[in-house]
Design an enzyme around this catalytic site. Sequence first.
Site, PDB file in Angstrom:
ATOM      1  N   THR A  98      45.234   3.363  24.060  1.00 49.92           N
ATOM      2  CA  THR A  98      46.465   2.674  24.448  1.00 49.92           C
ATOM      3  C   THR A  98      46.476   2.601  25.970  1.00 49.92           C
ATOM      4  OG1 THR A  98      47.635   3.604  22.567  1.00 49.92           O
ATOM      5  CG2 THR A  98      48.986   2.707  24.338  1.00 49.92           C
ATOM      6  N   LYS A 111      51.242  -3.190  20.558  1.00 45.61           N
ATOM      7  CA  LYS A 111      51.415  -1.725  20.507  1.00 45.61           C
ATOM      8  C   LYS A 111      52.630  -1.279  21.336  1.00 45.61           C
ATOM      9  CE  LYS A 111      50.324   2.750  20.548  1.00 45.61           C
ATOM     10  NZ  LYS A 111      50.109   3.665  19.482  1.00 45.61           N
ATOM     11  N   LYS A 132      54.472   8.062  27.637  1.00 41.00           N
ATOM     12  CA  LYS A 132      53.382   7.225  28.150  1.00 41.00           C
ATOM     13  C   LYS A 132      53.565   5.780  27.684  1.00 41.00           C
ATOM     14  CE  LYS A 132      48.579   6.067  27.347  1.00 41.00           C
ATOM     15  NZ  LYS A 132      47.301   6.290  26.711  1.00 41.00           N
TER      16      LYS A 132
HETATM   17  P1  NAD Z   1      42.667  13.131  24.049  1.00 42.69           P
HETATM   18  O1  NAD Z   1      43.101  13.548  25.399  1.00 42.69           O
HETATM   19  O2  NAD Z   1      42.634  14.142  22.945  1.00 42.69           O
HETATM   20  O3  NAD Z   1      41.229  12.416  24.113  1.00 42.69           O
HETATM   21  C1  NAD Z   1      40.798  11.631  25.177  1.00 42.69           C
HETATM   22  C2  NAD Z   1      39.359  12.021  25.454  1.00 42.69           C
HETATM   23  O4  NAD Z   1      38.835  11.177  26.489  1.00 42.69           O
HETATM   24  C3  NAD Z   1      39.210  13.464  25.949  1.00 42.69           C
HETATM   25  O5  NAD Z   1      38.350  14.191  25.083  1.00 42.69           O
HETATM   26  C4  NAD Z   1      38.629  13.319  27.351  1.00 42.69           C
HETATM   27  O6  NAD Z   1      37.720  14.348  27.705  1.00 42.69           O
HETATM   28  C5  NAD Z   1      37.938  11.973  27.242  1.00 42.69           C
HETATM   29  N1  NAD Z   1      37.673  11.391  28.545  1.00 42.69           N
HETATM   30  C6  NAD Z   1      38.423  11.450  29.671  1.00 42.69           C
HETATM   31  N2  NAD Z   1      37.784  10.827  30.689  1.00 42.69           N
HETATM   32  C7  NAD Z   1      36.612  10.366  30.176  1.00 42.69           C
HETATM   33  C8  NAD Z   1      35.526   9.649  30.724  1.00 42.69           C
HETATM   34  N3  NAD Z   1      35.513   9.265  32.002  1.00 42.69           N
HETATM   35  N4  NAD Z   1      34.472   9.339  29.917  1.00 42.69           N
HETATM   36  C9  NAD Z   1      34.468   9.703  28.627  1.00 42.69           C
HETATM   37  N5  NAD Z   1      35.484  10.391  28.037  1.00 42.69           N
HETATM   38  C10 NAD Z   1      36.530  10.722  28.814  1.00 42.69           C
HETATM   39  O7  NAD Z   1      43.657  11.915  23.649  1.00 42.69           O
HETATM   40  P2  NAD Z   1      43.884  11.291  22.196  1.00 42.69           P
HETATM   41  O8  NAD Z   1      45.098  11.892  21.590  1.00 42.69           O
HETATM   42  O9  NAD Z   1      42.590  11.301  21.475  1.00 42.69           O
HETATM   43  O10 NAD Z   1      44.294   9.808  22.595  1.00 42.69           O
HETATM   44  C11 NAD Z   1      43.323   8.841  22.968  1.00 42.69           C
HETATM   45  C12 NAD Z   1      44.033   7.500  23.098  1.00 42.69           C
HETATM   46  O11 NAD Z   1      44.676   7.170  21.859  1.00 42.69           O
HETATM   47  C13 NAD Z   1      45.127   7.474  24.165  1.00 42.69           C
HETATM   48  O12 NAD Z   1      45.080   6.235  24.832  1.00 42.69           O
HETATM   49  C14 NAD Z   1      46.409   7.617  23.356  1.00 42.69           C
HETATM   50  O13 NAD Z   1      47.536   7.038  23.986  1.00 42.69           O
HETATM   51  C15 NAD Z   1      46.041   6.884  22.098  1.00 42.69           C
HETATM   52  N6  NAD Z   1      46.801   7.293  20.910  1.00 42.69           N
HETATM   53  C16 NAD Z   1      46.958   8.601  20.625  1.00 42.69           C
HETATM   54  C17 NAD Z   1      47.690   8.968  19.496  1.00 42.69           C
HETATM   55  C18 NAD Z   1      47.888  10.419  19.139  1.00 42.69           C
HETATM   56  O14 NAD Z   1      48.706  10.704  18.255  1.00 42.69           O
HETATM   57  N7  NAD Z   1      47.175  11.350  19.753  1.00 42.69           N
HETATM   58  C19 NAD Z   1      48.254   7.982  18.657  1.00 42.69           C
HETATM   59  C20 NAD Z   1      48.025   6.644  18.963  1.00 42.69           C
HETATM   60  C21 NAD Z   1      47.298   6.311  20.098  1.00 42.69           C
END
Ligand code: NAD
Length: 288
Positions: A86, A161, A236
């Site tokens: 997102t 979204k 966010k």
């Molecule tokens: P998270 O923080 O658990 O995972 C993100 C991952 O990206 C981390 O493991 C981090 O180390 C990695 N990362 C950061 N910088 C990086 C880089 N330069 N190269 C490679 N990897 C890198 O977050 P999440 O909960 O998995 O969410 C991911 C996305 O999904 C976000 O944009 C969030 O808004 C969206 N989202 C999350 C949810 C939820 O319930 N968690 C629901 C819908 C959407």
Amino acid sequence: MKIGFIGLGNMGGPMAANLIKEGHDVTGFDPVGVPDGIPAASSAADVARDADVVITMLPNGQILRSVADQVIPAMDTGAILLDCSTVDVDSARAVAQGAENAGLLAMDAPVSGGIGGAQAGTLTFMVGGTDEGFAKVAELLDIMGQKAVHCGGSGNGQAAKICNNMILGATMIATCEAFVLADKLGLDRQAMFDVVSTSSGYSWTMNAYCPAPGVGPQSPADNDYKPGFAAELMLKDLRLSQQAAEAVDADTPMGERATALYEQFVEHEDGKGRDFSAMLPRFSSRSR
Ligand code: NAD
């Protein structure tokens, strides 16, 4: 397909695992480490080389832009960059433009359904990009999710979204403040649920994700408001909605108020780490 998966956190980890389960050849990269069972590469560019599809699941638009700068030059012409994070609409469109200029297909496909949906393979994808790109990623979206809606050109998935989540944030607040008013008027919570869930005030936040413990279907309220969908993720998404509203001069007063309330809750009160429905105890503990 040969897939590079970048960003293997709470969402990306289980999404990649589901692709492997269905027989795809997935290599992952994440600077904090790759979950067991997913072959790891040592850089984003490494997973992008020779991949048919590179999937990103990253925290925000700034990180997406910097990862895109590394992977786009490494990808083969005609390969697909599929971003499921997102992010702000501008970053989604800028990354897509950069990818298309390099001869790639680019799709933005943010998700709804949370960590449970990522694990179960029941996410909903909101997809922006070309018809050709949508047709090519359909098989993968079908493994990771239960529904994919093609919303139009690049950035339209992100637009869908943030509009959805702006409604969600405002509706959760409306549902919580109404429960507190009902409490103070002496109305039983179960009676409140029974009426509203079958009347014109019904909503997903009341009917499917009721913020009152012990009322309605099981929800994070029944688990001491452990997320679920964390208040900081709601904040966010609300901020992204307001950034977009400002960019296109859209008047969104409820979105603005919801953003301010979640900001107060997360940054100045005890909202961090709690489900976004914990707005109910927040309102309960306050007076007018
Ligand atoms: P998270 O923080 O658990 O995972 C993100 C991952 O990206 C981390 O493991 C981090 O180390 C990695 N990362 C950061 N910088 C990086 C880089 N330069 N190269 C490679 N990897 C890198 O977050 P999440 O909960 O998995 O969410 C991911 C996305 O999904 C976000 O944009 C969030 O808004 C969206 N989202 C999350 C949810 C939820 O319930 N968690 C629901 C819908 C959407």
